[in-house]
Motif scaffolding. Structure first.
Motif, PDB file in Angstrom:
ATOM      1  N   GLY A 197      32.677  42.384  49.791  1.00  0.00           N
ATOM      2  CA  GLY A 197      32.198  42.292  48.412  1.00  0.00           C
ATOM      3  C   GLY A 197      33.296  42.051  47.407  1.00  0.00           C
ATOM      4  O   GLY A 197      33.166  41.204  46.517  1.00  0.00           O
ATOM      5  N   ARG A 198      34.404  42.751  47.548  1.00  0.00           N
ATOM      6  CA  ARG A 198      35.487  42.623  46.569  1.00  0.00           C
ATOM      7  C   ARG A 198      36.101  41.225  46.534  1.00  0.00           C
ATOM      8  O   ARG A 198      36.261  40.650  45.448  1.00  0.00           O
ATOM      9  N   ALA A 239      34.471  34.562  42.794  1.00  0.00           N
ATOM     10  CA  ALA A 239      33.451  34.110  41.846  1.00  0.00           C
ATOM     11  C   ALA A 239      33.964  34.176  40.407  1.00  0.00           C
ATOM     12  O   ALA A 239      33.763  33.250  39.612  1.00  0.00           O
ATOM     13  N   ALA A 240      34.656  35.273  40.080  1.00  0.00           N
ATOM     14  CA  ALA A 240      35.191  35.416  38.723  1.00  0.00           C
ATOM     15  C   ALA A 240      36.253  34.365  38.430  1.00  0.00           C
ATOM     16  O   ALA A 240      36.290  33.791  37.329  1.00  0.00           O
ATOM     17  N   VAL A 294      34.670  38.454  47.396  1.00  0.00           N
ATOM     18  CA  VAL A 294      33.644  37.533  46.900  1.00  0.00           C
ATOM     19  C   VAL A 294      33.567  37.593  45.376  1.00  0.00           C
ATOM     20  O   VAL A 294      33.501  36.561  44.692  1.00  0.00           O
ATOM     21  N   VAL A 295      33.565  38.811  44.832  1.00  0.00           N
ATOM     22  CA  VAL A 295      33.523  38.971  43.376  1.00  0.00           C
ATOM     23  C   VAL A 295      34.768  38.366  42.732  1.00  0.00           C
ATOM     24  O   VAL A 295      34.685  37.691  41.689  1.00  0.00           O
TER      25      VAL A 295
END
Length: 247
Positions: free
Chosen positions: A20-21, A27-28, A23-24
């Motif tokens: 998750g980290r 994306a950012a 990916v975030v």
């Protein structure tokens, strides 16, 4: 002796923790790219060169945050510079996005000051990264071990008997006059008393509380710091050892 703690997390929690980290983060960074390129074009760079602006803003902010975190955990000499750089990089990334979108929505227009500030971004990034690269690479544990060795050369170890010397009981270091060394719990209690009293935790104050010399108190503080660094390193290792979920 250090030990790892196994955390029993459900599979989806492990998946978020591991995947998750990043990916975030990706994306950012991708969402930040258009605004930073647009701001570079407004400042006068050609579209081809303007594509490098996200590296000087968002990627630089991410790198500075990581460097600041590592420098703080390891008590590196460059930790203050890294922290200032991380805060400045975050402010730069936020301003770049806000100004770019305000211009694109016709809420504001370019100006001489804006062009000058944006044009100064790459040189400032280069200067700070070079400063970080030139900082000493030793971690706190290496620096403190060297400090102990230097003090030993000046006679620090002369006040104490080593564990394997005759007359030492229960694994404690004993002064030549028969005075026992203090335990870790006693030193921690003294440090806690100093903090409650609002006093600085330094060799002079700690020595006064412990009824020991400043030189001995400095040694206690050095050993405590080395233990904290070792525990932090063990924790980092344990945090990175979470297993992937079984598919």
């Amino acid at each position: 002796m250090s030990s790892s703690v196994s955390i029993d997390l459900p599979w989806y929690a492990k998946l978020v923790f591991k995947a998750g980290r990043p990916v975030v983060l990706v994306a950012a960074l991708l969402m930040s790219i258009p605004g930073e390129i647009h701001l570079a074009i407004v400042a006068g760079w050609t579209p081809g060169v303007a594509r490098l602006m996200p590296v000087c803003v968002s990627v630089y902010a991410a790198c500075s945050a990581v460097i600041a975190d590592i420098a703080k955990r390891r008590s590196l000499p460059s930790r203050r510079s890294a922290l200032v750089g991380a805060v400045a990089a975050l402010a730069l990334a936020l301003c770049a996005q806000d100004i770019s979108h305000l211009i694109s929505q016709n809420y504001m227009h370019s100006s001489t000051v804006l062009v000058a500030l944006v044009s100064a971004v790459p040189p400032m990034v280069v200067a700070h990264m070079l400063h970080m690269a030139a900082a000493p690479a030793e971690t706190a544990s290496v620096v403190e071990v060297q400090e102990v060795s230097d003090e030993a050369a000046e006679g620090l170890e002369g006040d104490y008997m080593h564990d394997d010397m005759p007359g030492n009981k229960n694994g404690q270091q004993t002064r030549r006059g028969g005075r026992k060394g203090l335990s870790e719990e006693e030193v921690e209690a003294a440090i806690a008393r100093l903090r409650v009293a609002g006093e600085k935790v330094n060799p002079e104050n700690l020595g006064a509380v412990l009824n020991r010399s400043t030189r001995t108190a400095r040694r206690y503080l050095t050993n405590m710091k080395r233990a904290e660094v070792a525990k932090a390193a063990d924790k980092d290792t344990a945090d990175g050892m979470l297993p992937m979920p079984a598919m």
